[in-house]
Write a protein that holds these residues in place. Structure first.
Motif, PDB file in Angstrom:
ATOM      1  N   ASP A   1       0.828  -1.203   0.000  1.00 16.60           N
ATOM      2  CA  ASP A   1       0.000   0.000   0.000  1.00 16.60           C
ATOM      3  C   ASP A   1       0.867   1.260   0.000  1.00 16.60           C
ATOM      4  O   ASP A   1       0.621   2.197  -0.769  1.00 16.60           O
ATOM      5  CB  ASP A   1      -0.934  -0.005   1.214  1.00 16.60           C
ATOM      6  N   GLU A   2       1.904   1.250   0.833  1.00 16.38           N
ATOM      7  CA  GLU A   2       2.799   2.404   0.909  1.00 16.38           C
ATOM      8  C   GLU A   2       3.510   2.638  -0.431  1.00 16.38           C
ATOM      9  O   GLU A   2       3.591   3.758  -0.924  1.00 16.38           O
ATOM     10  CB  GLU A   2       3.835   2.158   2.011  1.00 16.38           C
TER      11      GLU A   2
ATOM     12  N   SER B   1       2.254   8.879  -6.780  1.00 18.03           N
ATOM     13  CA  SER B   1       2.632  10.276  -6.526  1.00 18.03           C
ATOM     14  C   SER B   1       4.035  10.594  -7.068  1.00 18.03           C
ATOM     15  O   SER B   1       4.507  11.718  -6.916  1.00 18.03           O
ATOM     16  CB  SER B   1       2.558  10.586  -5.036  1.00 18.03           C
TER      17      SER B   1
ATOM     18  N   GLN C   1       1.109   3.953  -3.197  1.00 22.02           N
ATOM     19  CA  GLN C   1       0.848   5.383  -3.004  1.00 22.02           C
ATOM     20  C   GLN C   1       2.026   6.225  -3.490  1.00 22.02           C
ATOM     21  O   GLN C   1       1.837   7.243  -4.157  1.00 22.02           O
ATOM     22  CB  GLN C   1       0.565   5.678  -1.525  1.00 22.02           C
TER      23      GLN C   1
END
Length: 147
Positions: A35-36, A43, A39
């Motif tokens: 998940d990290e 970005s 993300q």
């Protein structure tokens, strides 16, 4: 300016996210780390930002070269020989399983009756029916083998 300083596009970010998903599926990343990293991938502005997300992950392995063996589907119970269950066990194994289920139900009935202070209807008798059927089947199978 080198490749690392160039700006990444949406398709580049998506490619990295797909590779991260593959790493998650292979068990190389846990869910939080995945998940990290996803993300951070979405970005990311430059190729250097994206490259850092995959540096510690090996390339994906084609399924035909991987060490994982494909799962063989179990045979349908109807295809099992007569007198045996789907795993090839005889009637004795099935009888023991049915008897175990009956004993567990009887213990549950006894505990609930004891805590209530009176005997409830003996509903485990319904579970006794398959025990009787499989017991007769096991005895019949044993008789066929002894002949």
């Amino acid at each position: 300016m080198g490749r690392e300083g160039m700006r990444a596009g949406d398709s580049d970010r998506q490619r990295v996210a797909d590779q991260l998903k593959t790493a998650l599926d292979e068990g190389r990343l846990d869910l939080n780390e995945y998940d990290e990293r996803v993300q951070r991938a979405y970005s990311a502005r430059t190729y250097a930002d994206l490259d850092g997300l995959l540096d510690d992950l090996p390339g994906t392995v084609p399924p035909r070269q991987s060490q994982v063996q494909p799962h063989a589907p179990a045979a349908h119970p109807a295809a099992a020989p007569v007198g045996r269950d789907a795993r090839g066990h005889g009637g004795r194994h099935t009888f023991q399983s049915a008897l175990t289920a009956f004993l567990i139900c009887t213990v549950i009935w006894a505990v609930t009756s004891f805590t209530a202070g009176h005997a409830y209807y003996f509903w485990p008798a319904w579970v006794l029916i398959p025990v009787i059927i499989t017991g007769v089947g096991a005895l019949t199978e044993r008789g066929r083998r002894d002949r």
